[in-house]
Enzyme design. Sequence first.
Site, PDB file in Angstrom:
ATOM      1  N   ASP A  71       0.807  -1.213   0.000  1.00 23.24           N
ATOM      2  CA  ASP A  71       0.000   0.000   0.000  1.00 23.24           C
ATOM      3  C   ASP A  71       0.841   1.264   0.000  1.00 23.24           C
ATOM      4  OD1 ASP A  71       0.709  -0.716   2.686  1.00 23.24           O
ATOM      5  OD2 ASP A  71      -0.739   0.753   3.435  1.00 23.24           O
ATOM      6  N   GLU A 130      -0.205  -1.054   5.651  1.00 22.67           N
ATOM      7  CA  GLU A 130       0.860  -0.641   6.570  1.00 22.67           C
ATOM      8  C   GLU A 130       0.783   0.837   6.893  1.00 22.67           C
ATOM      9  OE1 GLU A 130       4.827   0.920   7.789  1.00 22.67           O
ATOM     10  OE2 GLU A 130       3.652   1.427   6.006  1.00 22.67           O
TER      11      GLU A 130
END
Length: 357
Positions: A71, A130
């Site tokens: 991400d 994350e």
Amino acid sequence: MDLDLTVPVGELTRRLVDMPSVSGGEAALADAVEKALAAIDGLRVDRDGDAVVARTFLGRPSRILLAGHLDTVPLADNLPARVVDGRLYGCGTSDMKAGVAIALRLAATLPITDAGALRHDVTWICYDNEEVTADRNGLRRLAARHRDWLDADLAILMEPTSGEVEAGCQGTLRTVVTLPGTRAHSARSWLGDNAIHKAAGVLGRLAGYRARIVTLDGCTYREGLSAVRIDGGVAGNVIPDLCRVTVNFRFAPDRTPEEAFAHVRGVFDGYDLELTDLAAGAPPGLAAPAAAAFVAATGRVPVAKYGWTDVARFAELGIPALNYGPGDPNLAHTRDEYVELAAIDEGERLLRRYLTV
């Protein structure tokens, strides 16, 4: 979408960057990664949500884990990726699709089916979420649901480190100092008790605070205690009856979370504190044989990691972990984020040398 993991690592980075994967929207990229890894002979591929795990089972005496998050932070009009003067610009280039590209290309090009060609068994983990709150973190979810997938003698987190080896990480906590007062009309301020004015005492303690400096395994960690937010005020003609100061403590990994909070309580003795966030740090872990071998392979002198990373999750599981990646951490989350293409190439060469005989 098909993802060719054998293209040059700089080009693979560009292709990963051009697949938007803002936190919570990693599914398409995770699908492509899973499909590409599943096509590689010698890998077992598993998936949980948008986290993809691939492993070799060659019977080697040690296992190295390469981990990276898929991400990115929200876009800032910085896609598609573009190359300018040897730099690849775009959202996620530095943090951390360049590191993910290195790991994935190694999965596709290492001699996985030749047990004698690899020094270690290898695990690849590409995970989700994350960049957002800890409760959504894909690595945390894997540790809770599939602890055995994370077994390793060393975890290398491909966070941006400018090609340096950053050992361990700081712990972090946030606490809110609440300052009560008495509301009144500002024209008759003496009838009230201004809560915002009371923040001066809190800020004074912070201004006079002397940060501790600790050296662990040759890595120097400097702590920091900082005000990061002040909330207060009712209206332009009202003496406020409440003010809150949010304080962030970044602490060296020789402190436990409980010791860190006790220290902060001591600094603000007499004030009302509410703990809102707390995460342990990670010790350097450089004494572990696999970690020492990796440091030797890099030829770098390890330095402390300033900031919190998912190495702390591995440390909590008893797995030595290091941060190593080609991106510049100072460029992470910026509009003009970029990574040096030469740094990506060097990172791939170094890890290939470390993993193969």
